[in-house]
Design a protein around this motif. Structure first.
Motif, PDB file in Angstrom:
ATOM      1  N   ALA A 226       0.852  -1.196   0.000  1.00 18.22           N
ATOM      2  CA  ALA A 226       0.000   0.000   0.000  1.00 18.22           C
ATOM      3  C   ALA A 226       0.882   1.238   0.000  1.00 18.22           C
ATOM      4  CB  ALA A 226      -0.930   0.018   1.211  1.00 18.22           C
ATOM      5  N   ASP A 227       0.371   2.305  -0.582  1.00 15.18           N
ATOM      6  CA  ASP A 227       1.079   3.589  -0.602  1.00 15.18           C
ATOM      7  C   ASP A 227       0.668   4.387   0.633  1.00 15.18           C
ATOM      8  OD1 ASP A 227       2.167   6.068  -1.089  1.00 15.18           O
ATOM      9  OD2 ASP A 227       1.532   6.177  -3.173  1.00 15.18           O
ATOM     10  N   ALA A 228       1.633   4.706   1.486  1.00 14.64           N
ATOM     11  CA  ALA A 228       1.335   5.422   2.732  1.00 14.64           C
ATOM     12  C   ALA A 228       0.792   6.825   2.495  1.00 14.64           C
ATOM     13  CB  ALA A 228       2.585   5.500   3.599  1.00 14.64           C
ATOM     14  N   LEU A 229       0.952   7.360   1.282  1.00 14.43           N
ATOM     15  CA  LEU A 229       0.401   8.680   0.970  1.00 14.43           C
ATOM     16  C   LEU A 229      -1.109   8.642   0.770  1.00 14.43           C
ATOM     17  CD1 LEU A 229       3.108  10.147  -1.423  1.00 14.43           C
ATOM     18  CD2 LEU A 229       2.345  11.139   0.742  1.00 14.43           C
ATOM     19  N   ASP A 230      -1.671   7.452   0.643  1.00 11.33           N
ATOM     20  CA  ASP A 230      -3.112   7.288   0.422  1.00 11.33           C
ATOM     21  C   ASP A 230      -3.769   6.963   1.757  1.00 11.33           C
ATOM     22  OD1 ASP A 230      -5.697   6.242  -0.192  1.00 11.33           O
ATOM     23  OD2 ASP A 230      -5.042   5.776  -2.232  1.00 11.33           O
ATOM     24  N   ALA A 231      -4.485   7.937   2.324  1.00  7.88           N
ATOM     25  CA  ALA A 231      -5.086   7.762   3.650  1.00  7.88           C
ATOM     26  C   ALA A 231      -6.112   6.632   3.658  1.00  7.88           C
ATOM     27  CB  ALA A 231      -5.743   9.070   4.097  1.00  7.88           C
ATOM     28  N   GLU A 232      -6.844   6.478   2.573  1.00  8.13           N
ATOM     29  CA  GLU A 232      -7.858   5.419   2.499  1.00  8.13           C
ATOM     30  C   GLU A 232      -7.197   4.041   2.499  1.00  8.13           C
ATOM     31  OE1 GLU A 232     -11.489   4.008  -0.464  1.00  8.13           O
ATOM     32  OE2 GLU A 232     -10.745   6.071  -0.566  1.00  8.13           O
ATOM     33  N   LEU A 233      -6.105   3.907   1.751  1.00  3.27           N
ATOM     34  CA  LEU A 233      -5.390   2.627   1.737  1.00  3.27           C
ATOM     35  C   LEU A 233      -4.789   2.324   3.101  1.00  3.27           C
ATOM     36  CD1 LEU A 233      -3.487   2.561  -1.692  1.00  3.27           C
ATOM     37  CD2 LEU A 233      -5.489   1.228  -1.007  1.00  3.27           C
ATOM     38  N   ALA A 234      -4.251   3.344   3.770  1.00  2.60           N
ATOM     39  CA  ALA A 234      -3.678   3.151   5.105  1.00  2.60           C
ATOM     40  C   ALA A 234      -4.740   2.615   6.063  1.00  2.60           C
ATOM     41  CB  ALA A 234      -3.094   4.456   5.623  1.00  2.60           C
ATOM     42  N   GLN A 235      -5.931   3.166   5.986  1.00  2.00           N
ATOM     43  CA  GLN A 235      -7.015   2.709   6.854  1.00  2.00           C
ATOM     44  C   GLN A 235      -7.387   1.258   6.549  1.00  2.00           C
ATOM     45  OE1 GLN A 235     -10.267   5.462   6.985  1.00  2.00           O
ATOM     46  NE2 GLN A 235     -10.976   4.657   8.928  1.00  2.00           N
ATOM     47  N   LYS A 236      -7.348   0.907   5.265  1.00  2.00           N
ATOM     48  CA  LYS A 236      -7.655  -0.474   4.875  1.00  2.00           C
ATOM     49  C   LYS A 236      -6.591  -1.437   5.386  1.00  2.00           C
ATOM     50  CE  LYS A 236     -10.405   0.540   0.731  1.00  2.00           C
ATOM     51  NZ  LYS A 236     -10.471   0.469  -0.750  1.00  2.00           N
ATOM     52  N   VAL A 237      -5.346  -1.000   5.395  1.00  2.22           N
ATOM     53  CA  VAL A 237      -4.269  -1.844   5.926  1.00  2.22           C
ATOM     54  C   VAL A 237      -4.512  -2.130   7.408  1.00  2.22           C
ATOM     55  CG1 VAL A 237      -1.809  -1.924   6.513  1.00  2.22           C
ATOM     56  CG2 VAL A 237      -2.518  -1.139   4.252  1.00  2.22           C
ATOM     57  N   VAL A 238      -4.815  -1.093   8.170  1.00  2.00           N
ATOM     58  CA  VAL A 238      -5.069  -1.257   9.597  1.00  2.00           C
ATOM     59  C   VAL A 238      -6.256  -2.194   9.819  1.00  2.00           C
ATOM     60  CG1 VAL A 238      -5.780  -0.065  11.712  1.00  2.00           C
ATOM     61  CG2 VAL A 238      -4.067   0.964  10.207  1.00  2.00           C
ATOM     62  N   LYS A 239      -7.295  -2.025   9.030  1.00  3.73           N
ATOM     63  CA  LYS A 239      -8.474  -2.892   9.140  1.00  3.73           C
ATOM     64  C   LYS A 239      -8.112  -4.344   8.838  1.00  3.73           C
ATOM     65  CE  LYS A 239     -13.172  -3.523   7.343  1.00  3.73           C
ATOM     66  NZ  LYS A 239     -14.193  -3.046   6.365  1.00  3.73           N
ATOM     67  N   ALA A 240      -7.271  -4.545   7.805  1.00  2.00           N
ATOM     68  CA  ALA A 240      -6.863  -5.902   7.423  1.00  2.00           C
ATOM     69  C   ALA A 240      -6.054  -6.577   8.530  1.00  2.00           C
ATOM     70  CB  ALA A 240      -6.057  -5.857   6.129  1.00  2.00           C
TER      71      ALA A 240
END
Length: 269
Positions: A63-77
């Motif tokens: 995931a790209d850490a610059l993408d806040a939505e992707l970061a949230q998805k990583v934490v959820k995963a």
């Protein structure tokens, strides 16, 4: 070390290379369940395969850490897979030598994004999870450059200073949830990224040494951990200097480094 990290769920942001990669390997060997994330999927998969082949537990998520939505998805995963996050190491950012006389506002803002936004994007989803579970530890890899306006590192120093103050404030405001914070302040580390960044590197240490410092700080839950030790005291002494004297010292260093950079540039035809 093994007892502290055993069975803990550890999220490492910026783990595809450098210090983050070595920390992941060492913590997995100590019994931690490690989740690694960064942009470079191939490197993450290689890291996970190496750890898992040795009996460790490592789950890669690109995931790209610059993408806040992707970061949230990583934490959820991470939570969906392991149920919690005990430790998060926010280890993202970096910058080459930057002469602000040759930059514009968008350029400066971009380095602020890659050194500040990448931390914020993961920090707050992790905080929400740790609030729910009533505890956890968040460590951020900051920099000794956050304490002083380092010549040729202006945007980087500014972004790291912002991150330093944000973590200090979080430490106070989230204490009631049992959340702890460790701010890591490395000096010069010989990584793949810094190898040709154009910056001088006094008292440079290896990635292996830096990873050991990071793990030591997390294990002991140190609030602020400056390393290597010789640079820790140099920074503390520099902060005691009168501002005018500090200016003359930094100005002299800046002029020397600009001359070096100019000499390294190929002659124009």
């Amino acid at each position: 070390m093994e007892e502290y990290f055993k069975d803990k769920v550890v999220l490492i942001v910026g783990a595809s290379s450098g210090m983050g990669r070595l920390v992941a390997i060492k913590l997995a060997a100590s019994g931690a369940k490690v989740v690694v994330t960064a942009r470079r999927e191939v490197l993450l998969n290689t890291l996970a395969a190496e750890i898992n082949s040795k009996g460790g537990i490592c789950h890669p998520i690109a995931a790209d850490a610059l993408d806040a939505e992707l970061a949230q998805k990583v934490v959820k995963a991470v939570v969906e897979k392991f149920g919690r996050i005990d430790i998060a190491l926010l280890n993202a950012g970096g910058a080459p030598a930057l002469d602000m006389r040759q930059m514009d506002a968008p350029g400066v803002n971009q380095y602020m994004r890659t050194n500040y936004d990448v931390i914020v994007n993961y920090l707050f989803p992790v905080l929400e999870q740790m609030k729910l579970q009533r505890g956890g530890l968040i460590a951020q890899t900051n920099s000794l450059a956050s304490f002083i306006g380092v010549p040729l590192q202006g945007p980087y120093s500014a972004a790291k200073a912002a991150g330093r103050l944000l973590m200090d404030t979080c430490r106070v405001e989230f204490a009631e949830y049992g959340i702890k914070f460790t701010s890591l302040y490395p000096g010069f580390v010989a990584t793949e990224i810094t190898k040709n960044d154009g910056m001088p590197a006094p008292f440079e240490i290896s990635e292996e040494q830096a990873a050991d410092h990071i793990i030591c700080a997390i294990r002991n839950e140190v609030l602020d951990y400056l390393f290597p030790f010789v640079m820790r005291w140099q920074i503390r002494l520099a902060l005691l200097l009168p501002k005018k004297l500090q200016f003359y010292v930094l100005r002299g260093e800046y002029l020397k480094e600009v001359e070096k950079l100019n000499n390294q540039r190929p002659p124009q035809s």
